[in-house]
Design an enzyme around this catalytic site. Structure first.
Site, PDB file in Angstrom:
ATOM      1  N   GLU A  74       0.869  -1.184   0.000  1.00 55.34           N
ATOM      2  CA  GLU A  74       0.000   0.000   0.000  1.00 55.34           C
ATOM      3  C   GLU A  74       0.897   1.221   0.000  1.00 55.34           C
ATOM      4  O   GLU A  74       1.690   1.407   0.924  1.00 55.34           O
ATOM      5  CB  GLU A  74      -0.885  -0.005   1.258  1.00 55.34           C
ATOM      6  CG  GLU A  74      -1.904  -1.127   1.291  1.00 55.34           C
ATOM      7  CD  GLU A  74      -2.986  -0.972   0.238  1.00 55.34           C
ATOM      8  OE1 GLU A  74      -3.266   0.177  -0.174  1.00 55.34           O
ATOM      9  OE2 GLU A  74      -3.541  -1.990  -0.202  1.00 55.34           O
ATOM     10  N   CYS A 113      -2.164   8.828   3.837  1.00 56.97           N
ATOM     11  CA  CYS A 113      -2.128   8.512   2.408  1.00 56.97           C
ATOM     12  C   CYS A 113      -3.483   8.804   1.791  1.00 56.97           C
ATOM     13  O   CYS A 113      -3.598   9.046   0.601  1.00 56.97           O
ATOM     14  CB  CYS A 113      -1.712   7.064   2.168  1.00 56.97           C
ATOM     15  SG  CYS A 113      -2.528   5.894   3.222  1.00 56.97           S
TER      16      CYS A 113
END
Lengths: 1005, 1005
Positions: B760, B794
């Site tokens: 990720e 993020c």
């Protein structure tokens, strides 16, 4: 006579027969015996029945006291936990205390022997002959059947025939001493004035181990050759020979054998055949047989049975996707029985009739029909099984004087299969016998009803019920595997040679590239050759270079946005269309494989079926996955989970499943919205190009599927490393797979995505043969797994790990059975094994065989054809240990390493000790070992008590871990997920304090 | 008085009131009007009602004729398809032909204006004041409320106050001209002898935009400061000031504001507050308030309402996992209303009472209770909403003479929220009004029943029903997210400073490695620092070198076989235990984050909740996935699909969600049977070490979880490349992620598996502001998404793409709202934004701000604290175009780029044009645009009409594609599949022709 009147007479006779046996019980239902108690318990407890029957099955193979004690515990629990009935006889002997495993085992063992003795007239010929004398003294005739293990080799067939020779020798002598049974008019040397005293049954599959409808004529010839030898002897002693009918698979072969044999013995009347009333074909088969006999004026004899393989036939047809060959309603079979009996009795002049049933209704019907048709007594008789329904046989003997007992003899191992069938018959809910001896008048009334009427009533009820067919996804029928080729059908048998001839009649053409919806021809071409006849060229395959691949990637990229946004249901429809197209040319697609890669008929056909399965299955999977799922059920928000394709996919396929694997990877990519650049193997590019035709005809938009055969060393890296490729689906060797993994992981400038690699690589697959394995099953399944398609499957068995206790017996049968595998061109179904795919494969495999000679001992190496062709022998190498290269490296050819393990733990350890983890198998009847293997035998596909190749879409999603692959499962419920990225769309549905309620909201705690 | 007697009187009075309005209908239910028709249709058609109310909501923001026409079509279909009722008025005007979109739009628009006019006394102060005069002439008093958009900035709060100043100015003058309403005894200058003629309501949240119970005292002070200015003016003109009650979140703040204000105006009686009977807290709150007033001897006034935010409160509490603060049974609220009314009337000397309801039963009860308690008329009055239930207000006026109408004024945009609430109230199935005017005697009987009795009956019925709670997996309750911190609770408010103080009271210790179940100390250590006070050292983190990592991998390898074979249910139990442990120390775990990474209270708490969610969710997921699934249903074979762990997992975690992401990746690996080597970020190693404590206390076997903080450049590659690592789970930057992908793909000698990388990475996330967006929602949600935790997520928003038509208005409100965000240490809840994590981050972000100055224009740059700390300003940069680096590169800090798009297509194109695809958002009320975005806005997590951070486990599985990640979704139903390989075990269950039947076999076609 009117039907009603006849039926009334039948019922009256039936009632009289029932009355004459009132109060009597067959031995089997006598609950004062252990067997009777066990039978009763089994009828009440399905789980126990399963365990018991399975235990009876494995019982004869348990050689040591430890084995026996262990299996009793595994099947039934410890003595405290097992049903009292099992240990009751034992317990009495043990004076109400516990017995200890060993004594208990001895007693159970004795009881099972006694149970088997109920149905078997003896284990040796001497005992059997003595028992026959006793049977005759009781007024019954007999037909003798030799029980045997499955015939797996020519040697075993020879032994079977030899047993008959011995038996017939003994009977020839013995029959002199037998007085004839009371007869009517006729030959005084014959029982009942017409029947030989010696009467034997033979099984065609015991006579030829490779019997197979795929090679129909070869099978008929081979069986006939063996049967002639028995027949000659029977005729010499003026006996009766009956050819038994086994499973449906061999029915037409058996009928053909019978007709040919009868043509050789036109005038000898005492050769019969069995027909099974439960078969849907039965009416037609009997009619054909009778008219043939009339036309040829050949006297025949038919034993009419109901049929004993009902479970097997229904299961097998369901597994193969075939129409069920047997009648599924009991009354239908019973009605058919009466109908067929009448047909035979009407032709009694040409056809002798053996009425083989315990069913009092059927027997009464036969007696009444015969009476009505004035059939002479010598033209029909009654047959029943030894050891069953004793009161019935006594009553019928009293009534008709003509009862013959079907009397098997042989050893226990072979006898257990027969025993289990008999136990099943007696414990089934529908069993006539079980019900007959219930003693209830109401039940007897029902048992005597006209089955034709009962059946009609049941049909009417069924017709009134709502249609049971599942709705499936979105109006489609649920997924079902494409039916396997069925060589019992003559049309399937002729279709193959026709398709091969059609293919050969076309001139070898040019196989072009297909890019952006158009064919594209290059000057660089290579020839596609038949591995069995390399001089036979099937076509010229255009080779893509880097510019062509680049162009194909561009086409796929251009087509992506529109294809990605095509509704998933529409994308699925293209696949369903493609499946229909493939189905329409299934024999041609298979024939191409027979010639291009040397695949046997059935296996080539199976490859096309699998391709169709992938199309049908992935279409449905996409329809399932294409609907956004709501996650959570919190009010005021809607979370939808949905999928989006990854982008442009490179599909790199192997030659060994040239249509199925290519089609599977490509169609999964396509249906999930990706566009595809497909590189087939050059060795199977002709087959690969069929995929172009199929998708083109299915109307797939240009650029969605592009076809670029080419040399891996020229275009492989370019394709994998291209920044516009988001996904690589590869199936092939470990070396290439690992290279792709590394290359694809490098990020290049302008690259869109971290590449997903779906990688299926090799295997070094083992089958473990436990010390209680059923060799009748294990040996042929092992051979098929190791040598089918010359072992050129990633799933193929290349190691067999045999437990020490069984090693010698196993290897002996294995090697003998292997000898029956003939090697020759795949186009000829007489050959079980063909050529390997090319000269490189031939060289590599031959090197491994040489290595095997150094590391171990060659146990068998088959002859191979002379002359051109990439031939390598079927090779079995013993004495292999885990450290040997033959135990560790994938050979991808017909070379089997045999390993001897000291115990099950070691076998499991060895099975797991290679770098691969693809398929594996275990033949065992130990519940504990099966359980252990489920977890500890760590392969992607583990098969228990069956072969390890031939994974089916949906049922056996395929793929392994470690160096065999990355844990994707083709044909499984998670496969398409590899081709897509999940997305979540969350909507806040609360606006101005107002939230629309959803039906599945979880509101108010 | 006896209850029965009182109830009889109430019913009698109610019947009389009903009788007095028999045959009358409120305007809203008059079906000869367009509004009445629409209301009736909405009541019959839930889907239309939703569309209508949503359309009404968006209506005022539709500025052009095209927008209006377009939205009518999108909400209701084309004219041919829309319900006739919608166009009926219009159609009449159009003489039965079709109208064409533009004319139809005009007519619908006029009708909606008329509908709104029903409830609003005017858009401007002049019109409103005139309407008030008319109301008074009809005999009613009024309370005036200013409708406004949500207050998003100090400027907007100032404008709100100013509006009141203007209103009060106008009223001061106007009231001179108003005659007093008929009164009893008392002040002749007051209505009814006791009530000021001028009466206004104010909303606390309109006075302070950052009101938030997390900063309780700060919120009270700020609101009080603003309200004082209005109050002074009201008192000056001898008017009445009522503080409105809004959502539950602000209830305690509002009560505190009221008490403090009353302490300042001890003797001025005309300041009131609202209490909501539907709150479960209502009895206690009223009792507290009354005893406070008595104790302080301060006269108070209470307006008692039922409560208008029921949907919002139930939805929000369900979403946050809190107890529902409102009563969920209507009769319970009604009974409470009567109970509270009695409490107030009993204290009428100290508390003036405004009975605000349209419910005739409630009103009758109040009249009877007042009579019984002999409450003077001047001490209580009745209030109803302007525009509703006209017959009721006339009847009550006639009966009591004291009815005040709640009279909102203000512009349409702001008014629509109020309008939707009114429409909802009138169309709900439970609406008293809707039922009151049904005209059916039976219904009236039921409406007048004693609600306390009705409620008791309903409770009894509920108690008799089977427990509704879902069974969930395997006896566990179904998964539910851990409740968010609830700062309306005083215990939660004090827990944070206490936990922070506790943490600071401990000396900074050494954070050791944890390998093979034991702590391990190294000499190489780094300090963990508070980013807001870098001189504050939280601990010394031991650094692992290669030998330690190697040792950890060995420990994990050794622990693997036993852990892999631990039953999945037991593995899940360890996670459930760990969840319980984390739950028990939730504030300490959060406090560590506040100090170690500078995370705000609520966000730190949310991180711990998410960690607990992962533990609870993955435990249940494993229980679900751990049971082998049968595939296919073909008889005679059992195919079981099951999973096996991949092996040893390297878990490499970031610092920004220091517990949640670490715990999520590690627990997923662990529960699926892998063993873990966990490398936390050095910036959050103290938090990371808490995971060691949690798993150790949960009893996880040694070696299953190993903790090796260290320098990425020293140990990162070694860990990833190690041949015994089979799985890498990484969350962090793109640069590191891509490096891991490449390194992990290289195969090393002796390697067990092709490594699985779960990766990720970053995002460059955009929110699109459509031209019909609700800015009241969009602006605060955007600020939260961009600047929460300093933008260091993020998922954070770093681009806002605003449609041209709304650009100026949006940017103006955005920048003003941003000014209210104060920057300072996270430990102080007064600061919305804190310091960034370290000096390197500070430097990098500052460089991007400098770059932003070159590429665009700084629209806002906040002040930052002086002195030590890694401070960067909250920065908004306008004029950014897609080609700018600020539009393409992840900054990971509080820097927002604003982009102006010409239309929606361009906005979508820009949103997709970076290399990332993680999160995205859209504020729009165009159904077509929402639909388009669902597919075309290609990000892993798309959020519609809400913020884009704070994904919840199970509800919003998190993760993106392209350079944001590899399409795994943490917290989703497929996440665990990444950690396991599927296996299939196929058993042939047909033995000796006997197949045990399975319940789900598909038998017989």
């Amino acid at each position: 006579m009117q039907t009603e009147e006849r039926n009334a007479r039948i019922i009256a006779r039936g009632k009289a027969l029932f009355a004459s046996i009132a109060g009597e019980k067959p031995t089997l239902f006598n609950t004062s015996s252990w067997t009777g108690k066990i039978m009763e318990w089994s009828m009440r407890n399905e789980q126990f029945k399963i365990q018991l029957f399975r235990f009876v099955d494995v019982f004869p193979s348990l050689k040591t006291s430890e084995q026996l004690t262990g299996h009793i515990r595994e099947y039934f629990g410890s003595e405290q936990d097992m049903p009292p009935v099992l240990s009751s006889g034992a317990r009495m002997a043990g004076m109400f205390g516990t017995l200890g495993g060993s004594l208990l085992a001895k007693l159970i063992s004795a009881n099972i022997h006694e149970m088997a003795g109920q149905f078997i007239i003896g284990e040796q010929v001497g005992a059997a002959v003595r028992q026959l004398g006793k049977i005759r003294r009781d007024g019954f005739a007999a037909v003798v059947d030799v029980l045997g293990e499955a015939t797996l080799s020519d040697e075993e067939a020879e032994a079977y025939i030899a047993t008959y020779q011995v038996l017939l020798g003994a009977l020839e002598h013995e029959q002199q001493r037998w007085e004839c049974l009371r007869g009517g008019v006729g030959d005084p040397e014959l029982d009942w004035g017409g029947s030989p005293k010696v009467n034997v049954s033979v099984k065609p599959t015991a006579i030829f181990c490779m019997a197979n409808p795929q090679d129909f004529e070869g099978s008929v010839q081979a069986i006939l050759k063996g049967i002639r030898r028995i027949c000659a002897r029977v005729v010499a002693l003026k006996g009766f020979l009956c050819i038994d009918m086994e499973s449906y698979r061999f029915k037409d072969i058996t009928l053909e054998v019978y007709r040919r044999l009868k043509l050789e013995y036109r005038d000898y009347p005492h050769i019969g055949i069995v027909l099974q009333a439960y078969l849907r074909d039965a009416d037609r088969d009997l009619a054909d047989l009778l008219s043939w006999a009339v036309a040829e004026n050949i006297p025949i004899s038919v034993r009419l049975v109901k049929g004993a393989y009902w479970d097997y036939e229904t299961v097998r047809s369901a597994q193969m996707g075939w129409e069920i060959p047997v009648r599924t309603v009991k009354a239908d079979t019973d009605a058919t029985y009466e109908r067929l009996a009448r047909m035979i009795l009407e032709q009694h002049q040409i056809c002798h009739f053996a009425c083989a049933t315990h069913n009092i209704r059927s027997i009464s019907a036969v007696i009444e029909i015969a009476k009505e048709l004035q059939v002479p007594e010598a033209r029909f008789e009654f047959q029943m099984l030894y050891g069953m329904a004793e009161p019935v046989r006594r009553a019928i003997l009293k009534e008709t004087g003509r009862v013959r007992l079907y009397s098997p003899y042989g050893d226990m191992v072979a006898g257990m299969g027969y025993l289990v069938r008999r136990l099943l018959e007696n414990t089934s809910n529908e069993s006539f016998l079980r019900q007959s001896f219930s003693g209830k008048a109401r039940i007897i009334e029902r048992l005597l009803e006209d089955p034709a009427v009962t059946f009609a009533q049941e049909e009417a009820v069924q017709a009134g019920l709502p249609n049971k067919s599942d709705a499936g996804h979105d109006g489609l029928p649920p997924f079902a595997n494409e039916p396997m080729v069925d060589f019992t059908r003559a049309d399937h048998r002729v279709a193959f040679p026709e398709a091969i001839a059609r293919l050969r009649s076309q001139p070898a053409g040019i196989c072009p590239l297909f890019i952006g919806g158009s064919d594209s021809v290059t000057d660089d071409r290579i020839s596609s050759r038949n591995p069995a006849h390399p001089s036979e060229i099937l076509g010229q395959v255009c080779q893509a270079g880097i510019p062509e691949v680049d162009c194909a990637i561009r086409s796929a990229s251009d087509a992506l946005p529109a294809w990605r946004d095509t509704p998933h249901r529409d994308r699925a429809t293209f696949l369903l269309n493609a499946a229909g197209i493939a189905r329409g040319r299934i024999f041609d697609l298979a024939a191409t494989q027979v010639l291009e890669v040397g695949k046997q008929w059935d296996q080539a056909y199976a490859d096309v079926c699998e391709a169709i399965d992938f199309l049908e299955y992935y279409a449905r999977e996409m329809i399932r996955l294409g609907v956004p799922r709501r996650l959570g059920a919190v009010p005021g928000e809607l979370n939808h989970y949905l999928y989006e394709p990854k982008g442009v996919a490179a599909v790199i396929a192997p030659w060994n499943f040239p249509l199925a694997i290519s089609c599977g990877m490509a169609s999964a990519a396509i249906v999930s919205g990706n566009t595809v650049v497909f590189k087939p193997s050059n060795l199977s590019a002709m087959v690969g190009h069929h995929l172009v035709d199929i998708f083109r005809e299915a109307g797939l938009p240009p650029g969605v599927f592009n076809f670029v055969p080419g040399r891996g060393e020229v275009i492989g890296d370019f394709l994998v490393e291209h920044p516009d490729i988001s996904l690589v689906a590869f199936t092939g060797s470990m070396e290439v797979g690992l290279r792709i993994e590394e290359r694809a992981a490098k990020i290049h400038p302008g690259q869109l995505n971290v590449k997903k690699v779906i990688c299926e690589m090799g295997g070094k697959n083992a089958i473990i043969i436990d010390d209680d394995a059923d060799l009748d099953e294990a040996v042929p399944q092992l051979l098929g797994s190791a040598f089918g398609f010359q072992g050129q499957k990633c799933s193929a068995c290349s190691r067999v790990i045999v437990l020490d206790a069984l090693y010698d017996r196993f290897v002996e049968r294995l090697v003998k059975a292997a000898r029956a595998w003939r090697v020759g061109p795949a186009e000829d179904p007489a050959f079980a094994m063909g050529a390997v795919v090319d000269a490189a494969a031939q060289k590599k495999i031959s090197e491994y065989v040489s290595l095997g000679r150094l590391e171990g001992t060659v146990l068998y190496e088959s002859p191979v054809p002379q002359g051109e062709g990439y031939w390598v022998p079927l090779t079995i190498i013993g004495g292999i240990r885990p450290e040997h290269r033959l135990a560790r490296e994938e050979i991808f050819g017909p070379v089997l390493a045999v390993m001897r393990a000291k115990d099950f733990d070691q076998a499991i350890e060895w099975a797991n000790c290679t770098g691969f983890a693809l398929t594996g198998g275990l033949f065992s009847r130990s519940p504990e070992h099966l359980d252990r293997a489920r977890h500890a035998f760590r392969v992607g596909n583990l098969y228990i008590n069956r072969g390890i190749t031939g994974a089916m879409v949906e049922r056996q999603p395929f793929g392994g871990a470690r160096m065999s692959g990355t844990g994707t499962k083709a044909g499984g419920p998670e496969y398409l997920l590899n081709f897509m990225d999940p997305r979540v769309v969350t909507e806040n549905t609360l606006r101005r304090g107002f939230a629309a309620e959803e039906a599945d909201d979880k509101r108010l705690g």
